[in-house]
Design a protein around this motif. Structure first.
Motif, short mmCIF file in Angstrom:
data_model
loop_
_atom_site.label_atom_id
_atom_site.label_comp_id
_atom_site.label_asym_id
_atom_site.label_seq_id
_atom_site.Cartn_x
_atom_site.Cartn_y
_atom_site.Cartn_z
N GLY A 49 38.27 25.24 -4.67
CA GLY A 49 38.52 26.35 -3.74
C GLY A 49 39.98 26.76 -3.74
O GLY A 49 40.31 27.95 -3.68
N TRP A 50 40.89 25.80 -3.82
CA TRP A 50 42.33 26.10 -3.86
C TRP A 50 42.68 26.81 -5.17
O TRP A 50 43.46 27.75 -5.19
CB TRP A 50 43.15 24.83 -3.67
N ILE A 51 42.06 26.38 -6.27
CA ILE A 51 42.28 27.04 -7.56
C ILE A 51 41.81 28.49 -7.49
O ILE A 51 42.50 29.40 -7.97
CB ILE A 51 41.58 26.26 -8.70
N ASP A 52 40.66 28.74 -6.87
CA ASP A 52 40.19 30.12 -6.68
C ASP A 52 41.19 30.93 -5.86
O ASP A 52 41.44 32.11 -6.16
CB ASP A 52 38.82 30.14 -6.00
N HIS A 53 41.76 30.32 -4.83
CA HIS A 53 42.78 30.97 -4.00
C HIS A 53 43.98 31.36 -4.86
O HIS A 53 44.50 32.48 -4.76
CB HIS A 53 43.19 30.02 -2.87
N LEU A 54 44.43 30.46 -5.73
CA LEU A 54 45.57 30.75 -6.61
C LEU A 54 45.25 31.90 -7.55
O LEU A 54 46.07 32.82 -7.74
CB LEU A 54 45.96 29.51 -7.42
#
Length: 159
Positions: A49-54
């Motif tokens: 999810g954090w990678i998608d945010h980035l």
């Protein structure tokens, strides 16, 4: 009035309705794609999810699934008290945990002595931890400079 609020929020880097506003002083750089390497465990969903945010904030992500993320934390000098579930490197800086993309961009836009940004633990509602209906906890993004001095970089109430 709403336009004025959005402008002020953008200048301050605030988040509105769950969408992080890139500060106006970074708008010329928002299309710039930074390459970031993320070290994470295969089983961690919030890391994805954090990678998608980035990616949504124009980062090109090199996703490294590691058997031992702690080895990368140690190599990069992440203090034990700052630890979270994933660790990243971008332009010689270390990013630990669920740091909002706009904070990473703000750091990269400066010529500061900060070598680490960290959100210890896994605060509910932060980037990557913001699933539908998730509680929105307050959290602080901490910085550490080359002299290992710790400071508050930013603070969020209900990101």
């Amino acid at each position: 009035m709403r336009k004025l609020i959005l402008i002020v929020a953008g200048l301050l880097g605030w988040s509105l309705n769950g969408y992080a506003a890139d500060p106006v002083w970074l708008q010329g750089k928002t299309a710039q794609s930074y390459e970031i390497t993320v070290y994470r465990s295969a089983s961690c969903g919030c890391c994805k999810g954090w990678i998608d945010h980035l990616k949504a904030h124009h980062f090109t992500v090199k996703d490294i699934v590691a058997n031992d993320v702690n080895a990368h934390k140690q190599r990069l000098g992440v203090p034990l008290k700052a630890a979270s579930c994933h660790t990243a490197e971008v332009n010689g800086k270390v990013i630990e945990g669920h740091v909002p993309a706009q904070d990473i961009k703000r750091l990269l836009a400066t010529n500061s002595d900060i070598r680490l940004l960290a959100v210890p633990g896994m605060p509910s509602g932060g980037p990557g931890m913001d699933t539908a209906g998730a509680r929105k906890d307050a959290f602080t993004v901490y910085s550490m400079d080359s002299q290992k001095r710790i400071s508050s970089f930013s603070h969020y109430e209900g990101y």
